[in-house]
Motif scaffolding. Structure first.
Motif, PDB file in Angstrom:
ATOM      1  N   TYR A 276       0.833  -1.204   0.000  1.00  0.00           N
ATOM      2  CA  TYR A 276       0.000   0.000   0.000  1.00  0.00           C
ATOM      3  C   TYR A 276       0.862   1.246   0.000  1.00  0.00           C
ATOM      4  O   TYR A 276       1.965   1.260   0.516  1.00  0.00           O
ATOM      5  CB  TYR A 276      -0.909   0.029   1.243  1.00  0.00           C
ATOM      6  N   ASP A 277       0.322   2.329  -0.572  1.00  0.00           N
ATOM      7  CA  ASP A 277       0.974   3.630  -0.542  1.00  0.00           C
ATOM      8  C   ASP A 277       0.208   4.461   0.489  1.00  0.00           C
ATOM      9  O   ASP A 277      -0.927   4.873   0.247  1.00  0.00           O
ATOM     10  CB  ASP A 277       0.922   4.283  -1.931  1.00  0.00           C
ATOM     11  N   VAL A 278       0.812   4.698   1.644  1.00  0.00           N
ATOM     12  CA  VAL A 278       0.119   5.329   2.760  1.00  0.00           C
ATOM     13  C   VAL A 278       0.813   6.617   3.156  1.00  0.00           C
ATOM     14  O   VAL A 278       2.038   6.675   3.229  1.00  0.00           O
ATOM     15  CB  VAL A 278       0.101   4.375   3.986  1.00  0.00           C
ATOM     16  N   THR A 279       0.016   7.637   3.420  1.00  0.00           N
ATOM     17  CA  THR A 279       0.522   8.880   3.975  1.00  0.00           C
ATOM     18  C   THR A 279      -0.216   9.106   5.294  1.00  0.00           C
ATOM     19  O   THR A 279      -1.444   9.165   5.314  1.00  0.00           O
ATOM     20  CB  THR A 279       0.259  10.072   3.030  1.00  0.00           C
ATOM     21  N   VAL A 280       0.523   9.240   6.373  1.00  0.00           N
ATOM     22  CA  VAL A 280      -0.074   9.425   7.688  1.00  0.00           C
ATOM     23  C   VAL A 280       0.081  10.881   8.089  1.00  0.00           C
ATOM     24  O   VAL A 280       1.172  11.441   8.026  1.00  0.00           O
ATOM     25  CB  VAL A 280       0.613   8.518   8.738  1.00  0.00           C
ATOM     26  N   THR A 281      -1.036  11.498   8.497  1.00  0.00           N
ATOM     27  CA  THR A 281      -0.991  12.870   8.982  1.00  0.00           C
ATOM     28  C   THR A 281      -1.658  12.914  10.347  1.00  0.00           C
ATOM     29  O   THR A 281      -2.634  12.217  10.586  1.00  0.00           O
ATOM     30  CB  THR A 281      -1.715  13.843   8.029  1.00  0.00           C
ATOM     31  N   TYR A 282      -1.117  13.734  11.207  1.00  0.00           N
ATOM     32  CA  TYR A 282      -1.651  13.866  12.560  1.00  0.00           C
ATOM     33  C   TYR A 282      -2.813  14.856  12.564  1.00  0.00           C
ATOM     34  O   TYR A 282      -2.748  15.915  11.948  1.00  0.00           O
ATOM     35  CB  TYR A 282      -0.569  14.350  13.517  1.00  0.00           C
TER      36      TYR A 282
END
Length: 189
Positions: A8-14
């Motif tokens: 998967y291509d995941v971008t995590v943002t708070y």
């Protein structure tokens, strides 16, 4: 888990909790997505198969398999839950749907009403989140097992909260420990 997530291509943002208005609602009302195989560059379908297995694992997590209690104790809790009328009423409400108002539930079930959204059933055992809801018939046995190492009120409370739930568990644990002769002997003066 990291290996499974590599597909998967995941971008995590708070995001602050106060900015996440519908996160809890959406987690319970997800859309059924059709899984289409991801075309791989080398012609293998291993990525889509791996994703399919991973998705199946995410869909069904059986809490009772991950509890640090013996299989015999789990079965004992399951049988006691089936025999305890109050928990059978809770189970029926979980399976059907809780009413909107606390006044619409029977008095015996009313202590569970504030946590109605957290209560679930798996393999005949009721859970509040990750905690087992303890049936009345075996509460004393559970307390004895929790206090077997006589680790003080705070230690036993911590152990109890990790695994079990029942209305008034804090007071029950404190009363139980205060009556334990061994705990009284090792108490600080």
């Amino acid at each position: 888990m990291l290996i499974q997530l590599q597909g998967y291509d995941v971008t995590v943002t708070y995001k602050l909790g106060k900015e996440m208005f519908v996160a809890d609602t959406l987690s319970r009302a997800y859309l059924q997505a059709q899984s289409n195989p991801i075309p791989s560059t080398n012609g293998c379908e291993s990525i889509s198969l791996m994703q399919s297995v991973f998705e199946q694992e995410l869909e069904f997590v059986n809490l009772s398999h991950h509890l640090p209690i013996s299989e015999a104790r789990r079965k004992e809790i399951q049988v006691a839950t089936e025999q305890y009328e109050c928990l059978q009423e809770v189970k029926q409400l979980v399976m059907r749907r809780w009413p909107q108002s606390k006044t619409q539930v029977p008095q015996t079930v009313a202590p569970y009403f504030p946590w109605r959204d957290e209560i679930g059933v798996q393999n005949g055992v009721l859970f509040r989140g990750k905690q087992i809801i303890v049936p009345g018939a075996i509460r004393q046995k559970i307390m004895t097992a929790l206090n077997s190492s006589h680790i003080s009120i705070n230690g036993t409370l911590r152990r109890a909260r990790e695994l079990f739930y029942r209305p008034g568990i804090n007071d029950h644990v404190k009363t139980f420990i205060q009556r334990c002769a061994t705990c009284r002997e090792v108490d600080p003066a």
